[in-house]
Design a protein around this motif. Structure first.
Motif, PDB file in Angstrom:
ATOM      1  N   ALA A 209       0.879  -1.173   0.000  1.00 10.27           N
ATOM      2  CA  ALA A 209       0.000   0.000   0.000  1.00 10.27           C
ATOM      3  C   ALA A 209       0.914   1.220   0.000  1.00 10.27           C
ATOM      4  O   ALA A 209       1.590   1.490   1.000  1.00 10.27           O
ATOM      5  N   LEU A 210       0.940   1.934  -1.104  1.00  8.31           N
ATOM      6  CA  LEU A 210       1.905   3.022  -1.254  1.00  8.31           C
ATOM      7  C   LEU A 210       1.721   4.132  -0.229  1.00  8.31           C
ATOM      8  O   LEU A 210       2.656   4.881   0.053  1.00  8.31           O
ATOM      9  N   TYR A 211       0.513   4.245   0.337  1.00  8.19           N
ATOM     10  CA  TYR A 211       0.319   5.242   1.396  1.00  8.19           C
ATOM     11  C   TYR A 211       1.179   4.914   2.616  1.00  8.19           C
ATOM     12  O   TYR A 211       1.637   5.816   3.313  1.00  8.19           O
ATOM     13  N   ARG A 212       1.396   3.622   2.874  1.00 10.93           N
ATOM     14  CA  ARG A 212       2.298   3.247   3.978  1.00 10.93           C
ATOM     15  C   ARG A 212       3.708   3.741   3.694  1.00 10.93           C
ATOM     16  O   ARG A 212       4.411   4.224   4.589  1.00 10.93           O
ATOM     17  N   ASP A 213       4.137   3.575   2.456  1.00 14.29           N
ATOM     18  CA  ASP A 213       5.478   4.000   2.072  1.00 14.29           C
ATOM     19  C   ASP A 213       5.645   5.501   2.274  1.00 14.29           C
ATOM     20  O   ASP A 213       6.648   5.958   2.830  1.00 14.29           O
ATOM     21  N   ILE A 214       4.652   6.274   1.857  1.00 14.25           N
ATOM     22  CA  ILE A 214       4.712   7.727   2.029  1.00 14.25           C
ATOM     23  C   ILE A 214       4.681   8.094   3.505  1.00 14.25           C
ATOM     24  O   ILE A 214       5.439   8.959   3.963  1.00 14.25           O
ATOM     25  N   LEU A 215       3.813   7.432   4.283  1.00 13.81           N
ATOM     26  CA  LEU A 215       3.723   7.726   5.715  1.00 13.81           C
ATOM     27  C   LEU A 215       5.043   7.434   6.415  1.00 13.81           C
ATOM     28  O   LEU A 215       5.492   8.216   7.266  1.00 13.81           O
ATOM     29  N   PHE A 216       5.686   6.333   6.053  1.00 11.32           N
ATOM     30  CA  PHE A 216       6.981   5.998   6.638  1.00 11.32           C
ATOM     31  C   PHE A 216       8.013   7.079   6.314  1.00 11.32           C
ATOM     32  O   PHE A 216       8.770   7.527   7.188  1.00 11.32           O
ATOM     33  N   ARG A 217       8.039   7.517   5.059  1.00 12.08           N
ATOM     34  CA  ARG A 217       8.974   8.570   4.667  1.00 12.08           C
ATOM     35  C   ARG A 217       8.688   9.870   5.423  1.00 12.08           C
ATOM     36  O   ARG A 217       9.608  10.571   5.859  1.00 12.08           O
ATOM     37  N   VAL A 218       7.401  10.201   5.574  1.00 11.29           N
ATOM     38  CA  VAL A 218       7.014  11.424   6.279  1.00 11.29           C
ATOM     39  C   VAL A 218       7.507  11.387   7.720  1.00 11.29           C
ATOM     40  O   VAL A 218       8.023  12.387   8.239  1.00 11.29           O
ATOM     41  N   VAL A 219       7.365  10.239   8.377  1.00 11.43           N
ATOM     42  CA  VAL A 219       7.823  10.109   9.763  1.00 11.43           C
ATOM     43  C   VAL A 219       9.335  10.324   9.842  1.00 11.43           C
ATOM     44  O   VAL A 219       9.825  11.065  10.707  1.00 11.43           O
TER      45      VAL A 219
ATOM     46  N   SER B  38      -2.654  24.707   7.329  1.00 12.94           N
ATOM     47  CA  SER B  38      -3.708  24.166   6.463  1.00 12.94           C
ATOM     48  C   SER B  38      -3.269  24.128   5.004  1.00 12.94           C
ATOM     49  O   SER B  38      -3.504  23.140   4.296  1.00 12.94           O
ATOM     50  N   VAL B  39      -2.618  25.205   4.549  1.00 13.30           N
ATOM     51  CA  VAL B  39      -2.154  25.258   3.164  1.00 13.30           C
ATOM     52  C   VAL B  39      -1.108  24.175   2.897  1.00 13.30           C
ATOM     53  O   VAL B  39      -1.178  23.461   1.885  1.00 13.30           O
ATOM     54  N   PHE B  40      -0.140  24.037   3.803  1.00 14.89           N
ATOM     55  CA  PHE B  40       0.910  23.036   3.618  1.00 14.89           C
ATOM     56  C   PHE B  40       0.336  21.612   3.663  1.00 14.89           C
ATOM     57  O   PHE B  40       0.729  20.748   2.877  1.00 14.89           O
ATOM     58  N   ILE B  41      -0.606  21.376   4.578  1.00  9.54           N
ATOM     59  CA  ILE B  41      -1.222  20.053   4.681  1.00  9.54           C
ATOM     60  C   ILE B  41      -2.006  19.725   3.418  1.00  9.54           C
ATOM     61  O   ILE B  41      -1.931  18.603   2.879  1.00  9.54           O
ATOM     62  N   LEU B  42      -2.775  20.677   2.921  1.00  8.26           N
ATOM     63  CA  LEU B  42      -3.567  20.450   1.709  1.00  8.26           C
ATOM     64  C   LEU B  42      -2.668  20.152   0.519  1.00  8.26           C
ATOM     65  O   LEU B  42      -2.923  19.209  -0.243  1.00  8.26           O
ATOM     66  N   PHE B  43      -1.617  20.944   0.364  1.00 12.20           N
ATOM     67  CA  PHE B  43      -0.686  20.733  -0.748  1.00 12.20           C
ATOM     68  C   PHE B  43      -0.002  19.372  -0.615  1.00 12.20           C
ATOM     69  O   PHE B  43       0.148  18.638  -1.600  1.00 12.20           O
ATOM     70  N   ALA B  44       0.403  19.024   0.602  1.00 12.85           N
ATOM     71  CA  ALA B  44       1.058  17.728   0.827  1.00 12.85           C
ATOM     72  C   ALA B  44       0.111  16.575   0.509  1.00 12.85           C
ATOM     73  O   ALA B  44       0.523  15.556  -0.064  1.00 12.85           O
ATOM     74  N   ALA B  45      -1.161  16.706   0.867  1.00  9.21           N
ATOM     75  CA  ALA B  45      -2.148  15.659   0.589  1.00  9.21           C
ATOM     76  C   ALA B  45      -2.348  15.484  -0.913  1.00  9.21           C
ATOM     77  O   ALA B  45      -2.411  14.349  -1.418  1.00  9.21           O
ATOM     78  N   ILE B  46      -2.434  16.602  -1.638  1.00 15.20           N
ATOM     79  CA  ILE B  46      -2.616  16.535  -3.096  1.00 15.20           C
ATOM     80  C   ILE B  46      -1.417  15.869  -3.761  1.00 15.20           C
ATOM     81  O   ILE B  46      -1.568  14.967  -4.605  1.00 15.20           O
ATOM     82  N   VAL B  47      -0.218  16.298  -3.372  1.00 11.10           N
ATOM     83  CA  VAL B  47       0.998  15.750  -3.983  1.00 11.10           C
ATOM     84  C   VAL B  47       1.177  14.279  -3.602  1.00 11.10           C
ATOM     85  O   VAL B  47       1.600  13.466  -4.434  1.00 11.10           O
ATOM     86  N   SER B  48       0.828  13.912  -2.373  1.00 16.88           N
ATOM     87  CA  SER B  48       0.919  12.509  -1.951  1.00 16.88           C
ATOM     88  C   SER B  48      -0.037  11.637  -2.769  1.00 16.88           C
ATOM     89  O   SER B  48       0.311  10.523  -3.191  1.00 16.88           O
ATOM     90  N   PHE B  49      -1.241  12.135  -2.996  1.00 12.39           N
ATOM     91  CA  PHE B  49      -2.221  11.413  -3.800  1.00 12.39           C
ATOM     92  C   PHE B  49      -1.702  11.216  -5.225  1.00 12.39           C
ATOM     93  O   PHE B  49      -1.817  10.111  -5.795  1.00 12.39           O
ATOM     94  N   LEU B  50      -1.126  12.254  -5.797  1.00 16.06           N
ATOM     95  CA  LEU B  50      -0.559  12.136  -7.140  1.00 16.06           C
ATOM     96  C   LEU B  50       0.595  11.141  -7.168  1.00 16.06           C
ATOM     97  O   LEU B  50       0.735  10.358  -8.116  1.00 16.06           O
ATOM     98  N   ASN B  51       1.429  11.165  -6.131  1.00 19.13           N
ATOM     99  CA  ASN B  51       2.544  10.230  -6.062  1.00 19.13           C
ATOM    100  C   ASN B  51       2.062   8.785  -6.075  1.00 19.13           C
ATOM    101  O   ASN B  51       2.618   7.924  -6.771  1.00 19.13           O
ATOM    102  N   VAL B  52       1.003   8.507  -5.318  1.00 19.20           N
ATOM    103  CA  VAL B  52       0.443   7.151  -5.287  1.00 19.20           C
ATOM    104  C   VAL B  52      -0.108   6.775  -6.653  1.00 19.20           C
ATOM    105  O   VAL B  52       0.122   5.659  -7.143  1.00 19.20           O
ATOM    106  N   LEU B  53      -0.832   7.680  -7.288  1.00 24.72           N
ATOM    107  CA  LEU B  53      -1.407   7.388  -8.603  1.00 24.72           C
ATOM    108  C   LEU B  53      -0.319   7.107  -9.635  1.00 24.72           C
ATOM    109  O   LEU B  53      -0.466   6.211 -10.480  1.00 24.72           O
ATOM    110  N   VAL B  54       0.771   7.870  -9.574  1.00 23.50           N
ATOM    111  CA  VAL B  54       1.853   7.694 -10.538  1.00 23.50           C
ATOM    112  C   VAL B  54       2.603   6.385 -10.295  1.00 23.50           C
ATOM    113  O   VAL B  54       2.939   5.661 -11.245  1.00 23.50           O
ATOM    114  N   ARG B  55       2.861   6.041  -9.046  1.00 25.01           N
ATOM    115  CA  ARG B  55       3.702   4.891  -8.730  1.00 25.01           C
ATOM    116  C   ARG B  55       2.967   3.554  -8.734  1.00 25.01           C
ATOM    117  O   ARG B  55       3.600   2.509  -8.862  1.00 25.01           O
ATOM    118  N   ARG B  56       1.647   3.572  -8.606  1.00 19.27           N
ATOM    119  CA  ARG B  56       0.936   2.297  -8.602  1.00 19.27           C
ATOM    120  C   ARG B  56       0.938   1.689 -10.004  1.00 19.27           C
ATOM    121  O   ARG B  56       1.143   2.380 -11.001  1.00 19.27           O
TER     122      ARG B  56
END
Length: 204
Positions: free
Chosen positions: A15-25, A150-168
């Protein structure tokens, strides 16, 4: 030379979201340690630290962030084109190989943007805690910090979603369901993504 393969790496990539969450931590811990070391300076203030981080990263996040989003849209288009027209767009063709490079660039650029945003968010959170414990958390300060967060979180969420879509492994529009029947030709896929790119150009 092949890369190392571990059970933990396989677990993250299931689940690529796990990979992103691990990197974020990991990035958040590194950013926090850097702030702690910087705090040892006699001239250190949390506001000045945030200003330095923002001055160095914000312009790059803006430029590279837009570039990453555009590359991600192009990468998603190429994945769908490969699915509907494999003869022209698969990895054995020149266009497919070029698409593979773009997809890799999109994945790496989005990861960099996420890391930079985590660094900015860490600085914002540090300022918030510092202001709170110093008794300086006024309504104006809270509103400014909340808006930045809020702005940084929103941007991070959008980019994270795109990263998952691209890498899957599966494409976005032509994987299954009604979308697959609607976007059944390369022309329709190209038109859909061209409209998205046009919208992005109009917004930015």
């Amino acid at each position: 030379m092949a890369t190392d393969k571990t059970a933990f790496d396989d677990f993250l990539k299931e689940a690529l979201y796990r990979d992103i969450l691990f990197r974020v931590v990991v990035w958040a811990i590194v950013a926090g340690l850097a702030t702690c070391y910087a705090r040892g300076s006699a001239e250190f203030t949390s506001i000045a630290h945030l200003q330095r981080v923002a001055d160095s990263l914000a312009p790059m996040v803006n430029t590279i962030g837009v570039t990453a989003i555009v590359f991600s849209v192009v990468a998603l288009a190429l994945k769908d084109l490969e699915n509907v027209s494999p003869g022209c767009w698969d990895q054995s063709s020149t266009a497919g190989r070029l698409g593979g490079i773009i997809r890799r660039l999109a994945g790496d650029l989005t990861l960099w943007v996420i890391g930079a945003l985590v660094t900015l968010l860490s600085a914002v959170v540090f300022v918030a805690f510092d202001a709170y414990f110093a008794g300086q958390m006024t309504w104006g300060n809270f509103r400014a910090i909340f808006m930045m967060f809020s702005v940084f979180i929103l941007f991070a969420a959008i980019v994270s979603f795109l990263n998952v879509l691209v890498r899957r492994s599966v494409p976005l529009l032509t994987n299954a369901g009604k979308c697959k029947s609607v976007f059944s030709t390369a022309q329709r896929v190209a038109a859909a993504y061209a409209a998205v790119l046009l919208l992005i150009c109009l917004v930015v």
